[in-house]
Design an enzyme around this catalytic site. Structure first.
Site, mmCIF file in Angstrom:
data_model
loop_
_atom_site.group_PDB
_atom_site.id
_atom_site.type_symbol
_atom_site.label_atom_id
_atom_site.label_comp_id
_atom_site.label_asym_id
_atom_site.label_seq_id
_atom_site.Cartn_x
_atom_site.Cartn_y
_atom_site.Cartn_z
ATOM 1 N N HIS A 25 49.723 85.497 13.306
ATOM 2 C CA HIS A 25 50.353 85.501 11.976
ATOM 3 C C HIS A 25 51.800 86.002 11.992
ATOM 4 O O HIS A 25 52.501 85.880 10.997
ATOM 5 C CB HIS A 25 49.568 86.391 11.008
ATOM 6 C CG HIS A 25 48.153 85.967 10.782
ATOM 7 N ND1 HIS A 25 47.818 84.699 10.349
ATOM 8 C CD2 HIS A 25 46.972 86.630 10.921
ATOM 9 C CE1 HIS A 25 46.495 84.620 10.235
ATOM 10 N NE2 HIS A 25 45.958 85.781 10.580
HETATM 11 ZN ZN LIG Z 1 41.531 86.263 11.949
#
Ligand SMILES: [Zn+2]
Length: 375
Positions: A134
């Site tokens: 992320h």
């Molecule tokens: Zn995850």
């Protein structure tokens, strides 16, 4: 195909490091995998490498210098200003300032950069502390401060490896990796993730240059459904792409016992994907990712290492390995108060086969059609 033995990248910094008492990443993960693997006699010194800590200059290939400086400052000072919090998304409940807030992600990033170099001539590398998919160039995101999968792919590129297939079976969408390579036709990205879950990106479809493939899956995804995703979608697409390297993000949060998703896989589903991708390209890098139940993640990722090496899993763990699992505690979570016995005595979950839902099969078929059209 290379005959070199797989290499394991680890570091002691992960032992005892916590994002804080209320954070899902308060639990040990990589240290459990190292301890279990050693207890089973699976991690000789010849196959182990200490992950180096990446220098800021090396991280600047993708991350912004001002963000890297803020992260280092946060570690030294233990706090961030409000302006830094807003700009860089650190010092928040998800991405707290904790004692190793720069060193730990820089070590995981250093492992992924090293992995690219180790794989220059081919081979298999396992880096369970990697998989922070992320992370964004100039800000932290979803427990990830840096994006080591992106850095691994860029490191492979520096070795002259052009075509890379990146497969992500974490319960969450690989938004940072997609951000990096959406317009790069030499990186095939396939992300399988739970529908409607944070970060809510990655809708069903083939986008970018036809090499960004997203499959959101419904709650309760079972081993039967994941086997079809593997055999009908992942393996044919990766084979068809003819990559020079395969990178698998093997997040452990899509299993039934994980507290952060509502998927229902057993660890057999992950291991079968690890095995299926092993011989497609001459270079294979397997990363970790999410995984917030300390027993699930330790057992699953140790089984990944066994799969990469062809070690046979014992039906019942020997005493020393059982001891590693019995020493874990997660009593501050409802699922951890009375752990079932098999979390201590086995690596393999009972398979969780189930109904092949029409919607899942339909979505797979539609992706295959789209991928063919854009090929
Ligand atoms: Zn995850």
């Amino acid at each position: 195909m290379t005959q070199k033995q797989p290499l394991f990248l680890g570091h002691e910094i992960y032992r005892g490091s916590s994002y804080g008492d209320w954070h899902p990443l308060r639990v040990p993960r990589v240290s459990t995998v190292m301890d279990l693997s050693r207890a089973l006699g699976w991690l000789p010194a010849t196959q182990y490498r200490v992950s180096p800590r990446a220098k800021p200059a090396a991280l600047r290939v993708w991350h912004h210098p001002d963000y890297l400086e803020a992260l280092q400052r946060a570690e030294v000072q233990g706090v961030v200003t409000r302006a830094e919090r807003e700009r860089f998304n650190i010092g928040t409940p998800s991405n707290p300032v904790y004692p190793e807030v720069y060193r730990r992600p820089a070590t995981s990033a250093g492992g992924s950069l090293l992995a690219g170099e180790l794989l220059a001539e081919g081979g298999v590398v396992y880096h369970p502390a990697g998989g922070t998919h992320h992370g964004m160039p100039g800000r932290a995101n979803g427990f990830c401060y840096l994006n080591d999968p992106v850095l691994a792919i860029l490191s492979l590129r520096r070795q002259g490896v052009r075509r890379v297939a990146y497969v992500d079976i974490d319960a969450h969408h690989a938004d940072g990796v997609e951000h990096a390579f959406a317009e790069d036709e030499d990186v095939l990205m396939i992300s399988i993730h739970e529908v409607g879950r944070w970060p809510r990106t990655g809708p069903l479809g083939v986008t970018g240059r036809g090499t960004t493939v997203n499959l959101p899956v419904p709650r309760g995804l079972n081993d039967t459904e994941m086997a079809l995703i593997r055999d009908a979608l992942i393996v044919p697409l990766v084979e068809g792409f003819a990559p020079e390297a395969v990178v698998l993000q093997c997040g452990a949060d899509a299993v039934e016992e994980d507290p952060l998703s509502r998927l229902a896989l057993s660890n057999n589903a992950h291991w079968a994907i690890v095995a299926a991708l092993k011989y497609i390209a001459p270079r294979y890098l397997v990363l970790g990712g999410g995984g917030y139940n300390p027993w699930s993640v330790g057992r699953l990722w140790t089984g990944v290492w066994a799969t990469l090496n062809g070690f046979e899993l014992p039906d019942r763990l020997p005493g020393e390995a059982e001891h590693v699992l019995r020493a874990l505690t997660w009593a501050d979570h409802r699922r951890g108060r009375i752990p079932p016995k098999n979390w201590f005595t086995t690596l393999r979950d009972t398979p969780r086969e189930g109904e092949m839902r029409k919607d899942v099969a339909g979505d797979i078929a539609s992706l295959i059609r789209s991928a063919k059209m854009t090929a």
